[in-house]
Design a protein around this motif. Structure first.
Motif, PDB file in Angstrom:
ATOM      1  N   VAL A  38      32.607  41.848  17.644  1.00 43.13           N
ATOM      2  CA  VAL A  38      32.634  42.533  19.270  1.00 43.13           C
ATOM      3  C   VAL A  38      32.432  41.146  20.130  1.00 43.13           C
ATOM      4  N   CYS A  39      30.890  40.305  19.539  1.00 45.22           N
ATOM      5  CA  CYS A  39      31.528  38.945  20.817  1.00 45.22           C
ATOM      6  C   CYS A  39      31.978  37.633  20.490  1.00 45.22           C
ATOM      7  N   SER A  40      33.354  37.491  19.776  1.00 43.85           N
ATOM      8  CA  SER A  40      33.939  36.569  19.394  1.00 43.85           C
ATOM      9  C   SER A  40      35.293  37.094  18.751  1.00 43.85           C
ATOM     10  N   GLY A  41      35.768  38.364  18.759  1.00 44.68           N
ATOM     11  CA  GLY A  41      36.871  38.727  18.465  1.00 44.68           C
ATOM     12  C   GLY A  41      37.557  39.228  20.031  1.00 44.68           C
ATOM     13  N   VAL A  42      36.698  40.413  19.910  1.00 46.50           N
ATOM     14  CA  VAL A  42      37.376  41.918  21.334  1.00 46.50           C
ATOM     15  C   VAL A  42      36.644  41.086  22.467  1.00 46.50           C
ATOM     16  N   ALA A  43      35.635  40.321  22.649  1.00 41.39           N
ATOM     17  CA  ALA A  43      35.350  39.656  23.199  1.00 41.39           C
ATOM     18  C   ALA A  43      36.218  38.738  24.824  1.00 41.39           C
ATOM     19  N   TYR A  44      36.920  37.738  23.898  1.00 37.43           N
ATOM     20  CA  TYR A  44      37.527  37.405  23.773  1.00 37.43           C
ATOM     21  C   TYR A  44      38.606  38.070  24.736  1.00 37.43           C
ATOM     22  N   TYR A  45      39.601  39.076  23.362  1.00 39.81           N
ATOM     23  CA  TYR A  45      40.673  39.996  24.279  1.00 39.81           C
ATOM     24  C   TYR A  45      40.269  40.339  25.496  1.00 39.81           C
ATOM     25  N   VAL A  46      39.004  40.841  25.816  1.00 37.54           N
ATOM     26  CA  VAL A  46      38.858  41.465  27.266  1.00 37.54           C
ATOM     27  C   VAL A  46      38.933  40.863  28.069  1.00 37.54           C
ATOM     28  N   GLN A  47      37.772  40.040  28.053  1.00 35.70           N
ATOM     29  CA  GLN A  47      37.258  38.968  28.795  1.00 35.70           C
ATOM     30  C   GLN A  47      39.091  38.047  29.665  1.00 35.70           C
ATOM     31  N   GLY A  48      40.315  37.839  28.905  1.00 36.91           N
ATOM     32  CA  GLY A  48      40.989  37.431  29.077  1.00 36.91           C
ATOM     33  C   GLY A  48      41.769  38.417  30.094  1.00 36.91           C
ATOM     34  N   ILE A  49      41.853  39.745  29.450  1.00 39.54           N
ATOM     35  CA  ILE A  49      42.403  40.948  30.290  1.00 39.54           C
ATOM     36  C   ILE A  49      42.326  40.667  31.347  1.00 39.54           C
ATOM     37  N   VAL A  50      40.223  41.216  31.696  1.00 38.77           N
ATOM     38  CA  VAL A  50      40.095  41.076  32.964  1.00 38.77           C
ATOM     39  C   VAL A  50      39.652  39.303  33.995  1.00 38.77           C
ATOM     40  N   THR A  51      40.143  38.732  33.402  1.00 36.21           N
ATOM     41  CA  THR A  51      39.536  37.704  34.384  1.00 36.21           C
ATOM     42  C   THR A  51      41.221  37.509  34.647  1.00 36.21           C
ATOM     43  N   ARG A  52      42.229  37.555  34.117  1.00 31.51           N
ATOM     44  CA  ARG A  52      43.562  37.574  34.651  1.00 31.51           C
ATOM     45  C   ARG A  52      43.686  38.705  35.396  1.00 31.51           C
ATOM     46  N   ALA A  53      43.012  39.835  36.049  1.00 35.93           N
ATOM     47  CA  ALA A  53      43.645  40.870  36.556  1.00 35.93           C
ATOM     48  C   ALA A  53      42.782  40.489  37.966  1.00 35.93           C
ATOM     49  N   ARG A  54      41.375  40.119  37.505  1.00 38.38           N
ATOM     50  CA  ARG A  54      40.525  40.049  38.623  1.00 38.38           C
ATOM     51  C   ARG A  54      39.680  38.215  38.501  1.00 38.38           C
ATOM     52  N   GLY A  55      39.797  37.763  37.869  1.00 36.09           N
ATOM     53  CA  GLY A  55      39.728  36.614  38.409  1.00 36.09           C
ATOM     54  C   GLY A  55      37.999  36.230  37.975  1.00 36.09           C
ATOM     55  N   PRO A  56      37.800  35.170  37.414  1.00 32.39           N
ATOM     56  CA  PRO A  56      36.648  34.944  36.071  1.00 32.39           C
ATOM     57  C   PRO A  56      35.623  34.943  36.814  1.00 32.39           C
ATOM     58  N   VAL A  57      35.126  35.211  38.741  1.00 34.30           N
ATOM     59  CA  VAL A  57      34.065  34.798  39.442  1.00 34.30           C
ATOM     60  C   VAL A  57      33.692  36.683  38.817  1.00 34.30           C
ATOM     61  N   PHE A  58      34.953  37.556  38.809  1.00 31.73           N
ATOM     62  CA  PHE A  58      34.724  38.890  38.352  1.00 31.73           C
ATOM     63  C   PHE A  58      33.480  39.118  36.801  1.00 31.73           C
ATOM     64  N   VAL A  59      34.145  38.076  35.997  1.00 29.22           N
ATOM     65  CA  VAL A  59      33.474  38.905  34.984  1.00 29.22           C
ATOM     66  C   VAL A  59      32.520  37.626  34.932  1.00 29.22           C
ATOM     67  N   THR A  60      32.133  36.392  35.085  1.00 26.20           N
ATOM     68  CA  THR A  60      30.694  36.484  35.413  1.00 26.20           C
ATOM     69  C   THR A  60      29.443  37.085  36.225  1.00 26.20           C
ATOM     70  N   ALA A  61      30.302  38.222  36.867  1.00 30.51           N
ATOM     71  CA  ALA A  61      29.258  38.554  38.159  1.00 30.51           C
ATOM     72  C   ALA A  61      28.418  40.099  37.075  1.00 30.51           C
ATOM     73  N   PHE A  62      28.766  39.876  35.982  1.00 28.37           N
ATOM     74  CA  PHE A  62      28.230  40.934  34.718  1.00 28.37           C
ATOM     75  C   PHE A  62      27.233  40.906  33.760  1.00 28.37           C
ATOM     76  N   GLN A  63      26.884  39.311  33.579  1.00 28.46           N
ATOM     77  CA  GLN A  63      26.547  39.090  33.173  1.00 28.46           C
ATOM     78  C   GLN A  63      24.694  38.974  33.271  1.00 28.46           C
ATOM     79  N   PRO A  64      24.062  39.840  34.648  1.00 23.03           N
ATOM     80  CA  PRO A  64      23.073  39.609  34.952  1.00 23.03           C
ATOM     81  C   PRO A  64      22.669  41.411  33.677  1.00 23.03           C
ATOM     82  N   LEU A  65      23.462  42.239  33.839  1.00 22.60           N
ATOM     83  CA  LEU A  65      23.687  43.770  33.388  1.00 22.60           C
ATOM     84  C   LEU A  65      23.188  43.642  31.814  1.00 22.60           C
ATOM     85  N   CYS A  66      23.877  42.467  31.000  1.00 23.43           N
ATOM     86  CA  CYS A  66      23.539  42.429  29.636  1.00 23.43           C
ATOM     87  C   CYS A  66      21.833  42.192  29.591  1.00 23.43           C
ATOM     88  N   MET A  67      21.549  40.938  30.542  1.00 25.53           N
ATOM     89  CA  MET A  67      19.783  40.694  30.692  1.00 25.53           C
ATOM     90  C   MET A  67      18.610  41.790  30.608  1.00 25.53           C
TER      91      MET A  67
END
Length: 391
Positions: free
Chosen positions: A264-293
Motif C-alpha cells: 500500500v505505502c510503497s507500491g500502490v502509493a507511488y502509482y496513485v501519487q504519480g497519476i494524480v500528480t500528472r493530472a493535478r500537480g504535486p501541490v494537490f497531492v500535498t494538500a491532503f497530508q493533514p487528513l492522514c493526521m
C-alpha cells in the motif's frame, strides 16, 4: 454526461482520500506491531522486499523502451536515495512513533513540506520575492509549521477527551501510553521523527535532481527498494545480531504489517501519487497530508487507546494552518509561472512579421514594386532597379 464528468472530476479527490486512509492504517498497525516487540529494523527490510517484488515486474514490463542507460553517477545518486529513505527515514520514523504515539508522529510529520521548502531555499532551488504575497505566505507557513512542532514538543497539557475516545483513560492502554510518554523517551522519539523529516526532505530534493537524468519513475522506485532492502538488511543484521529470532515472523500482525506497508505505502502509493500528480500537480497531492493526521489520531485513540493531549491538538492546528499557507504560496508560484509563459508566448507571436508565401506575386509599374495579388495586399517591398550593363 454531466454525471460522468462529475465522477471523473471526483476521482483524484477520492484517490487521495483513500490513499491517506491507507497511510493512516500503516501508521496504526506499524506502531501496534512495534509496541508488541517487532524490530523496526526487520520491518524496514521486509517492507522494502515486498515493495521490490511488487514494483519490479511493472518496471521491467512498462519501461523497457524508456529506461535510460545506467551510469556510475546515477547509480551513486540512487544509493543516496536508498540511504535517505528506506534506511534512515523509515528506521527513524518507526523509532520515534514507537517512543511517542502514532497520532503524535503523524501530526509532527506534517512539518515535512516546511523542511523541504527550507532545504530548497538553502540549495537555491526555490526563489523568494519578499514583496510577493505568495512568497510571504510561504515564509509565514514555514514559521507556523515550525512553531506548531515546537509547541507539540514543549507543551503537553491535559488529556483531551473526544467522543470516540471516552473511557480510554482507565484502560490498560493508557498505562502503556503514559509509559511511552515519559519525558526522556518522548523527547528522544520527537527528535527521531524530526530527523526522519529531514531525511525524507533530502530524499525529495535528490529525487527531483536524479529524475532529470533518469526519467523512469518505476525503474527508479524498484532500484531504490532493491538497494534499500540490501542496505537496511545489513543494518538489521548488525543491530539484531544478538537476537536472530527477531527475523522470524509468522502469520500474525508482523507479517500483515510488512505486506500492508510494502504494497500500500510503497507500491500502490507511488502509482496513485504519480497519476494524480500528472493530472493535478504535486501541490494537490500535498494538500491532503493533514487528513492522514486526523485519521491517524482518531484510529490511534480508538484502536490503540492512545491519549491526545491539548498541546498536540493546538500544535497540530497551527501546523495545518501553516501547511496550507505554504501550499497556497506554492500554488500561486505555479499560476504566476503559467501566466508568464503565456504572456511571453503572446508577445512573441505579436513580434513575428506577417508574411505571405502562398499568394502569387504580381508586378506593377516599372517592375520595381512587388505586390501580393489577391483579395488582401499584405506586402509592399521596394526593389531597386538593376541596370543591364552591370552584368
Amino acid at each position: 454526461m454531466g454525471v460522468g464528468r462529475v465522477m471523473s472530476d471526483a476521482k483524484p479527490y477520492a484517490a487521495m482520500v483513500l490513499l491517506q486512509v491507507g497511510f493512516a492504517g500503516m501508521y496504526i498497525i506499524a506502531v501496534a506491531s512495534l509496541k508488541r516487540g517487532m524490530s523496526h529494523y526487520v520491518l524496514v527490510v521486509y517492507r522494502n522486499l515486498v515493495a521490490t517484488v511488487v514494483m519490479a515486474p511493472f518496471a521491467i514490463l512498462l519501461e523497457r523502451g524508456v529506461r535510460p542507460k545506467m551510469t556510475l553517477t546515477i547509480f551513486v545518486k540512487i544509493m543516496g536515495l536508498a540511504i535517505l529513505e528506506p534506511v534512515l527515514d523509515q528506521n527513524l520514523y518507526y523509532t520515534g512513533a514507537k517512543l511517542t504515539s502514532a497520532g503524535f508522529a503523524s501530526a509532527l510529520i506534517n512539518i515535512l513540506p516546511a523542511v523541504t521548502f527550507l532545504m530548497a531555499v538553502l540549495l537555491r532551488m526555490e526563489k523568494l520575492k519578499l514583496r510577493s504575497l505568495h512568497s510571504q505566505a510561504k515564509i509565514v507557513g514555514t514559521v507556523c509549521t515550525v512553531a506548531g512542532a515546537v509547541l507539540m514538543i514543549l507543551y503537553h497539557g491535559p488529556v483531551v477527551q473526544f467522543p470516540w475516545s471516552r473511557g480510554n483513560g482507565h484502560h490498560h492502554g493508557a498505562d502503556a501510553a503514559g509509559a511511552a510518554a515519559s519525558s526522556s523517551s518522548w523527547l528522544y522519539g520527537t527528535v527521531m521523527v524530526i530527523a526522519s523529516c529531514v531525511c525524507w526532505s533530502g530524499f525529495f530534493i535528490l529525487q527531483s535532481n536524479i529524475l532529470q537524468s533518469y526519467p523512469a519513475e518505476l525503474s527508479l522506485t524498484a532500484l531504490i527498494c532493491v538497494l534499500g532492502s540490501a542496505m537496511s538488511g545489513a543494518v538489521a543484521f548488525v543491530a539484531e545480531r544478538r537476537d536472530m529470532s527477531a527475523w522470524i515472523i509468522g502469520f500474525d500482525t508482523r507479517l500483515f504489517t510488512a505486506v500492508y506497508s510494502g504494497i500500500v505505502c510503497s507500491g500502490v502509493a507511488y502509482y496513485v501519487q504519480g497519476i494524480v500528480t500528472r493530472a493535478r500537480g504535486p501541490v494537490f497531492v500535498t494538500a491532503f497530508q493533514p487528513l492522514c493526521m486526523i485519521i491517524t489520531a482518531v484510529m490511534g485513540s480508538t484502536i490503540l487507546k492512545e491519549q491526545i493531549t491539548l498541546g498536540s491538538v493546538i500544535g497540530a492546528v497551527i501546523i495545518v494552518v501553516g501547511l496550507y499557507a505554504l501550499i497556497w504560496g506554492k500554488g500561486g508560484d505555479h499560476v504566476d509561472c503559467g501566466k508568464q509563459l503565456a504572456g511571453a508566448a503572446a508577445a512573441s507571436e505579436k513580434a513575428l512579421p506577417l508574411t505571405t508565401t502562398s499568394l502569387p506575386l504580381q508586378t506593377y509599374g516599372n517592375g520595381n514594386h512587388l505586390i501580393a495579388g489577391g483579395a488582401l495586399a499584405v506586402a509592399d517591398v521596394e526593389i531597386p532597379a538593376v541596370k543591364k550593363d552591370s552584368y
